[in-house]
Design a protein around this motif. Structure first.
Motif, PDB file in Angstrom:
ATOM      1  N   ARG A 100      -7.210 -29.735  61.966  1.00 24.71           N
ATOM      2  CA  ARG A 100      -5.862 -29.585  62.554  1.00 24.71           C
ATOM      3  C   ARG A 100      -5.880 -29.147  64.014  1.00 24.71           C
ATOM      4  NH1 ARG A 100      -3.800 -25.543  57.926  1.00 24.71           N
ATOM      5  NH2 ARG A 100      -3.853 -26.959  56.138  1.00 24.71           N
ATOM      6  N   TYR A 110     -10.743 -19.488  62.780  1.00 25.71           N
ATOM      7  CA  TYR A 110     -11.251 -19.364  61.412  1.00 25.71           C
ATOM      8  C   TYR A 110     -12.584 -18.607  61.338  1.00 25.71           C
ATOM      9  CZ  TYR A 110      -7.373 -22.062  59.725  1.00 25.71           C
ATOM     10  OH  TYR A 110      -6.098 -22.443  59.387  1.00 25.71           O
ATOM     11  N   PHE A 144       3.054 -23.100  56.670  1.00 25.24           N
ATOM     12  CA  PHE A 144       3.932 -22.355  57.593  1.00 25.24           C
ATOM     13  C   PHE A 144       4.226 -23.154  58.864  1.00 25.24           C
ATOM     14  CE2 PHE A 144       2.175 -18.391  55.452  1.00 25.24           C
ATOM     15  CZ  PHE A 144       3.377 -17.922  54.968  1.00 25.24           C
ATOM     16  N   GLY A 169       6.417 -18.291  49.070  1.00 27.21           N
ATOM     17  CA  GLY A 169       6.086 -18.117  47.660  1.00 27.21           C
ATOM     18  C   GLY A 169       4.584 -17.954  47.480  1.00 27.21           C
ATOM     19  N   GLY A 172       1.246 -20.494  47.698  1.00 28.75           N
ATOM     20  CA  GLY A 172       0.579 -20.743  48.973  1.00 28.75           C
ATOM     21  C   GLY A 172      -0.832 -20.176  49.008  1.00 28.75           C
ATOM     22  N   ALA A 173      -1.097 -19.190  48.155  1.00 23.69           N
ATOM     23  CA  ALA A 173      -2.416 -18.546  48.151  1.00 23.69           C
ATOM     24  C   ALA A 173      -3.418 -19.279  47.278  1.00 23.69           C
ATOM     25  CB  ALA A 173      -2.272 -17.100  47.695  1.00 23.69           C
ATOM     26  N   TYR A 193       2.568  -9.505  55.677  1.00 20.93           N
ATOM     27  CA  TYR A 193       1.109  -9.455  55.764  1.00 20.93           C
ATOM     28  C   TYR A 193       0.668 -10.132  57.062  1.00 20.93           C
ATOM     29  CZ  TYR A 193       1.074 -14.279  53.808  1.00 20.93           C
ATOM     30  OH  TYR A 193       1.267 -15.615  53.571  1.00 20.93           O
ATOM     31  N   HIS A 198      -1.911 -14.000  61.789  1.00 24.98           N
ATOM     32  CA  HIS A 198      -2.095 -15.100  60.832  1.00 24.98           C
ATOM     33  C   HIS A 198      -2.659 -16.325  61.543  1.00 24.98           C
ATOM     34  CE1 HIS A 198      -1.385 -18.065  57.708  1.00 24.98           C
ATOM     35  NE2 HIS A 198      -1.189 -17.066  56.860  1.00 24.98           N
ATOM     36  N   ARG A 199      -3.626 -16.991  60.892  1.00 26.45           N
ATOM     37  CA  ARG A 199      -4.318 -18.131  61.534  1.00 26.45           C
ATOM     38  C   ARG A 199      -3.387 -19.311  61.809  1.00 26.45           C
ATOM     39  NH1 ARG A 199      -7.676 -18.526  55.904  1.00 26.45           N
ATOM     40  NH2 ARG A 199      -6.082 -19.652  54.746  1.00 26.45           N
ATOM     41  N   HIS A 200      -2.256 -19.402  61.119  1.00 24.01           N
ATOM     42  CA  HIS A 200      -1.343 -20.527  61.360  1.00 24.01           C
ATOM     43  C   HIS A 200      -0.637 -20.469  62.709  1.00 24.01           C
ATOM     44  CE1 HIS A 200      -0.875 -22.032  56.945  1.00 24.01           C
ATOM     45  NE2 HIS A 200      -2.041 -22.299  57.477  1.00 24.01           N
ATOM     46  N   LEU A 223       5.487 -12.084  51.860  1.00 25.73           N
ATOM     47  CA  LEU A 223       5.221 -12.647  50.528  1.00 25.73           C
ATOM     48  C   LEU A 223       6.405 -12.380  49.596  1.00 25.73           C
ATOM     49  CD1 LEU A 223       2.943 -14.122  49.011  1.00 25.73           C
ATOM     50  CD2 LEU A 223       2.167 -11.876  48.210  1.00 25.73           C
TER      51      LEU A 223
END
Ligand SMILES: NC(=O)C1=CN([C@@H]2O[C@H](COP(=O)(O)OP(=O)(O)OC[C@H]3O[C@@H](n4cnc5c(N)ncnc54)[C@H](OP(=O)(O)O)[C@@H]3O)[C@@H](O)[C@H]2O)C=CC1
Ligand SMILES: CC(=O)N[C@@H](CCC(=O)OP(=O)(O)O)C(=O)O
Length: 328
Positions: A100, A110, A144, A169, A172-173, A193, A198-200, A223
């Motif tokens: 991506r 990552y 996301f 929801g 997603g995990a 969280y 967040h990596r997104h 969450l």
């Protein structure tokens, strides 16, 4: 068209099968799992019982016999097989994060080395349809970034700051249990969280920049105690105040030809199980609040992957994806 799903025992794998079973041009010929060789798919995905006799097989990518592959495995697992599939000329949509982002951004975000990098179109059809059409390998966006980017896209280039506040929801995990997803920690509870990390966020920044935006982007996920859905509230801070009528007209025009983006007040219930993204906006002068709702497993993953497959293979983009949600 013969289709194989690698990583079919997971949530997105199950969702790909649920949707593809009703796709008129799709014939699922392989559902792989490393650990469930010989087990009927319906023992893991009980909602598919009676609809498929497929059995999981522990098939290597080099032995897959199909026209099209969906990679529904975690990041780093996808890069191990993507090259093999490309060399064998098998068209592929990768649901993981491996293709991506540019290599350097991916490795920084990552914290891993990319072993098999190549460039691939970013499969958000509403923004990159021409690149996806006819491609042989497409990187499906994160859940996301899909809802967030569609919420902000029409105004992104007029903003100096965009703050994404998302609620997701638990599916997603993925299927692996953890303390975070343990029922007593999730049920009857609500928390943020990865408040700033967040990596997104990297995908959100990438797509804002591609829209010609210089805006600073921020993102905090939360969450929700539900299985499916992402509701994103995007606070879009504009360079110039813009009134409600103008902003609303801009969104309606931007998405006028997009079947899967509907202008209406978003709720999770109205999009659950569907490939729709519902969006609406409210202006407060130089701040616009844009809200979007998607199903993380459909528009956020498997439905969007099929939308990309349709474009790659020359099928009508909405083939197999026209179902309504369940409301209420
Ligand atoms: N869940 C969501 O809402 C979304 C998920 N995604 C992405 O889609 C991909 C799949 O997600 P999801 O279905 O939720 O994940 P799951 O964990 O539910 O399923 C992934 C499956 O991949 C297989 N797998 C796990 N590790 C490896 C490995 N190292 N090598 C090969 N296979 C492996 C497992 O099957 P087995 O053990 O049977 O081999 C597992 O069931 C991920 O990259 C995820 O980030 C993207 C958008 C949204
Ligand atoms: C609830 C939950 O944990 N959601 C996941 C969604 C990420 C995901 O699926 O995305 P990738 O494909 O980029 O790995 C998370 O926040 O990490």
């Amino acid at each position: 068209m013969e289709i194989a799903i690698i990583g079919a025992s997971g949530y997105t794998g199950g969702e790909l099968m649920r949707l593809l079973l009703h796709h008129p041009s799709a014939d699922i010929v392989a559902a792989t799992s490393r650990n469930l060789d010989g087990t009927p798919v319906a023992s893991v995905h009980p909602h598919l019982r009676g609809l498929t006799d497929l059995v999981f097989r522990n098939t290597e990518a080099g032995d897959i016999d199909a026209d099209f592959v969906f990679l529904a495995v975690p990041h780093t697992a996808a890069m191990k097989v993507a090259g093999t599939l490309a060399e064998r000329g098998i068209r592929t949509v990768d649901l993981s994060a491996d293709y991506r982002l540019p290599k350097d951004v991916y490795e920084k975000t990552y914290g891993v080395t990319h072993e098999a990098y190549f460039e691939a179109p970013y499969g958000l059809p509403e923004l990159h349809r021409d690149e996806v059409r006819g491609a042989s390998f497409v990187a499906n966006p994160g859940c996301f970034p899909t809802g967030a980017t569609l919420a902000a896209a029409p105004l992104a280039k007029f903003a100096h700051t965009i703050i994404y506040d998302s609620k997701t929801g638990v599916s997603g995990a993925g299927t692996s249990p953890s303390a975070t997803t343990h029922y007593p920690n999730v049920g009857d509870n609500f928390n943020a969280y990865k408040w700033t990390s967040h990596r997104h966020l990297a995908e959100m920044k990438q797509e804002a920049a591609r829209l010609g935006s210089n805006a600073r982007c921020y993102f905090t996920p939360h969450l929700l105690p539900v299985n499916r859905g992402i509701l994103t509230t995007a606070h879009i801070l504009l360079n110039e105040p813009t009134g409600q009528d103008e902003v609303e007209a801009l969104y309606k025009k931007f998405y006028a030809d997009e079947f899967f983006v509907r202008y209406q007040k978003p709720t999770l219930a109205a999009v659950r199980g569907t490939n729709f993204c519902d969006v609406a906006v409210e202006s407060e002068g130089d701040r616009v609040v844009a809200v979007s709702a998607i199903d993380n497993l459909v528009k956020g993953a498997s439905g969007q992957a099929i939308q990309n497959m349709n474009l790659m293979c020359g099928f009508a983009e909405d083939t197999g994806l026209r179902s309504a949600g369940m409301f209420p």
